[in-house]
Design an enzyme around this catalytic site. Sequence first.
Site, PDB file in Angstrom:
ATOM      1  N   ASP A   1       0.833  -1.197   0.000  1.00 38.51           N
ATOM      2  CA  ASP A   1       0.000   0.000   0.000  1.00 38.51           C
ATOM      3  C   ASP A   1       0.877   1.260   0.000  1.00 38.51           C
ATOM      4  O   ASP A   1       1.978   1.249  -0.546  1.00 38.51           O
ATOM      5  CB  ASP A   1      -0.950  -0.033   1.204  1.00 38.51           C
ATOM      6  CG  ASP A   1      -2.328   0.508   0.853  1.00 38.51           C
ATOM      7  OD1 ASP A   1      -2.463   1.741   0.719  1.00 38.51           O
ATOM      8  OD2 ASP A   1      -3.272  -0.301   0.709  1.00 38.51           O
TER       9      ASP A   1
ATOM     10  N   HIS B   1      -3.779   5.932   3.176  1.00 35.78           N
ATOM     11  CA  HIS B   1      -4.533   4.749   2.776  1.00 35.78           C
ATOM     12  C   HIS B   1      -3.995   3.481   3.447  1.00 35.78           C
ATOM     13  O   HIS B   1      -4.756   2.672   3.995  1.00 35.78           O
ATOM     14  CB  HIS B   1      -4.479   4.617   1.249  1.00 35.78           C
ATOM     15  CG  HIS B   1      -5.406   3.615   0.663  1.00 35.78           C
ATOM     16  ND1 HIS B   1      -5.076   2.282   0.517  1.00 35.78           N
ATOM     17  CD2 HIS B   1      -6.667   3.741   0.170  1.00 35.78           C
ATOM     18  CE1 HIS B   1      -6.076   1.640  -0.044  1.00 35.78           C
ATOM     19  NE2 HIS B   1      -7.067   2.495  -0.263  1.00 35.78           N
TER      20      HIS B   1
ATOM     21  N   SER C   1     -11.360  -1.368  -1.289  1.00 35.52           N
ATOM     22  CA  SER C   1     -10.092  -1.326  -0.554  1.00 35.52           C
ATOM     23  C   SER C   1     -10.311  -1.588   0.927  1.00 35.52           C
ATOM     24  O   SER C   1      -9.456  -2.168   1.599  1.00 35.52           O
ATOM     25  CB  SER C   1      -9.422   0.045  -0.702  1.00 35.52           C
ATOM     26  OG  SER C   1      -8.795   0.187  -1.943  1.00 35.52           O
TER      27      SER C   1
END
Length: 296
Positions: free
Chosen positions: A29, A61, A241
């Site tokens: 990520d 994120h 996600s």
Amino acid sequence: MNHVREAIHCDAAHRMGYTGRGIGVAVLDTGIYLHEDFEHRMAAFVDIVHRRRDTYDDNGHGTHISGIIGGCGGASDGMYMGIAPECHIIMLKVLDKKGNGYASDVLAGLKWIRDNRERYGIRIVNISVGSFSKKGMTENSVLVRGVNAAWDDGLVVCVAAGNMGPGMNTITTPGISRKVITVGCSDDYKEVNVMGNRMIDYSGRGPTGACICKPEIIAPGAGIISCANEAGQYLAKSGTSMSTPLVSGAIALLLQKYPYMTNRDVKLMLRERAVDLGLPINQQGWGMLDVERLLM
């Protein structure tokens, strides 16, 4: 996360003593901020993008994803605790501060995981990123070959279905791989904000170009509150996600209970224990994740 844990019946697993202890989850990520909720369970940080040694997340994120998997909820009195709060996280930064990246960096991250899986006890790989281009949407693409190699090495690979739905053949790469566990969103009927865009019915749907039914399983993904890349803070994000780390965390609990399970065993167990919501197969796959049923 408190509502999500309730929706997928996760707290019952915690009461049974399953917390993911001893299970390593590798995350590809944007990096990770050392939020209080990770305690001392950050086992490794590898920066493929900038080659920095210090742990950081210039996007947020990756921290959010990691919190869903393994945050302990310490900064929220347990309210925003993740699914496997005693697992250990291995973060591979393969995306830049805008959340963009190169296939070569993802492949380098996957190779590092395969080379170091025994050293760090890595059993699960979480990939909450994907690419959508007709040119790269074949099972011969480098990303698909990369996740297949990780799967063939015995790792459980969970990949997001992507937010390009609701049309057919909208699963992003590498989620089109027939080997990996591709995760869609169970509550994409709720309108959400993803990267500044208002979206509804966005979860990627199969079949793939090779006529493989996808996704395998679905989990909540709308307005999930998890760790922010700031001390003691949390924020909400939405999309497949966020659904994917719920499944990765659940598998960490499963592997704590059954440490000798193979990735194929895990996939079969998910299929057997998913809850059929009565949706089309290329929207829900086997059905909705239910952690209590998975561990019963």
